[in-house]
Design an enzyme around this catalytic site. Structure first.
Site, mmCIF file in Angstrom:
data_model
loop_
_atom_site.group_PDB
_atom_site.id
_atom_site.type_symbol
_atom_site.label_atom_id
_atom_site.label_comp_id
_atom_site.label_asym_id
_atom_site.label_seq_id
_atom_site.Cartn_x
_atom_site.Cartn_y
_atom_site.Cartn_z
ATOM 1 N N ALA A 112 41.305 45.811 33.933
ATOM 2 C CA ALA A 112 40.411 44.715 33.555
ATOM 3 C C ALA A 112 39.057 44.783 34.243
ATOM 4 O O ALA A 112 38.249 43.864 34.106
ATOM 5 C CB ALA A 112 41.077 43.381 33.865
ATOM 6 N N ASN A 155 46.264 44.075 40.969
ATOM 7 C CA ASN A 155 46.083 45.523 40.890
ATOM 8 C C ASN A 155 44.607 45.897 40.869
ATOM 9 O O ASN A 155 44.199 46.908 41.450
ATOM 10 C CB ASN A 155 46.763 46.068 39.629
ATOM 11 C CG ASN A 155 48.261 46.154 39.770
ATOM 12 O OD1 ASN A 155 48.777 46.857 40.630
ATOM 13 N ND2 ASN A 155 48.977 45.433 38.926
ATOM 14 N N HIS A 187 36.400 38.752 37.321
ATOM 15 C CA HIS A 187 36.399 39.596 38.505
ATOM 16 C C HIS A 187 34.954 39.982 38.825
ATOM 17 O O HIS A 187 34.228 40.473 37.955
ATOM 18 C CB HIS A 187 37.207 40.874 38.281
ATOM 19 C CG HIS A 187 38.631 40.624 37.855
ATOM 20 N ND1 HIS A 187 39.533 39.961 38.644
ATOM 21 C CD2 HIS A 187 39.278 40.956 36.710
ATOM 22 C CE1 HIS A 187 40.694 39.903 38.009
ATOM 23 N NE2 HIS A 187 40.557 40.482 36.838
#
Length: 266
Positions: A133, A196, A226
């Site tokens: 992602a 992750n 993020h």
């Protein structure tokens, strides 16, 4: 050269994205020959899905990793969990299969990371860490090579995604709160399947113990945001990605596979 052979470990939603891409001609250099899941029915269902569309070769659902290894795939795609990655990595490499993995959180353990690296080197195999992602591995690694750098990784999530973790309480449904502030090692210990990407950014930059990681829960927030920031004396790099669903992780595996065989690699 003939088509590269693939096997998938973890037969959920992300694996289905990869198989759909395969069936739709986006991975012309590959064929899927094996599937494995802790729930055999999931592996069988995915293999049947391939076999209904494929007339040239057969995809086999395996009941164990050892059974999967006997198929001798060129690449094993891991879309399951860091625990699954820890179980399969070294045996797969020793059997001659390279790995394409989303569960980069397993590599927060430095000893495991070094053991996998040595196994890959010894058996002439490789481990491809998929961005999932996030992105910008090339920038992070470049900045890290230039000079001593610092890096931070901040994630914003909705409270429902933190249910069944030790940080969750009902107050998160109404209150914005930072639920973790530490490094990537601490983050993966607290959230074994949810960060992750933080470990991935750490490995690409300053290391799991050096990167600063924060996770914030925001009421009614959907998806994940993020934000990675990396600095040295010459560069200030910011990578900021929002994804509403996890589909981008499956597509990042597809892109990695395309890059492996492409005559021009990005």
């Amino acid at each position: 050269m003939g088509k590269r052979t693939l096997a998938i470990v973890g037969c959920g939603k992300l694996a289905q994205i990869i198989v759909d891409a395969l069936n739709n001609g986006l991975l012309p250099d590959y064929k899927l020959i094996g599937t494995y899941s802790r729930t055999f029915e999931k592996a069988e269902r995915l293999a049947d899905y391939i076999n209904r569309a494929e007339t040239v070769h057969t995809c086999t659902a395996s009941k164990s990793l050892d059974e999967l290894f006997t198929l001798n795939p060129d690449y094993i795609l891991e879309t399951a969990s860091p625990a699954a990655m820890r179980e399969l990595a070294i045996p797969a490499l020793e059997h001659g299969s390279s790995i394409v993995t989303l569960s980069i959180g397993a590599f927060a353990d430095t000893d495991f990371y070094e053991s996998v690296k040595e196994a890959a080197r010894t058996h002439n195999t490789r481990v491809h860490l998929v961005p999932g992602a996030i992105g910008g591995f090339d920038v992070l690694r470049t900045v890290a090579l230039m000079s001593k750098s610092s890096a931070t990784f901040a994630t914003e999530k909705g409270p429902n995604s933190l249910k069944n973790t030790e940080v969750y309480d009902e107050g998160l449904q109404n209150e914005k709160r930072t639920v973790l502030k530490g490094n990537a090692v601490e983050a993966i210990e607290l959230f074994p399947t949810k960060v992750n990407v933080a470990v991935a950014a750490a490995l690409a930059s300053v290391g799991p113990e050096e990167i600063g990681v924060s996770i914030t829960s925001t009421p009614d927030f959907v998806g994940d945001r993020h934000r990675i920031e990396m600095k040295n004396d010459q560069v200030d790099a910011i990578i900021d990605i929002y994804s509403r669903k996890s589909d981008i992780a499956g597509w990042s595996v597809v892109n990695t596979l395309r890059n492996i065989t492409s005559p021009i690699a990005f």
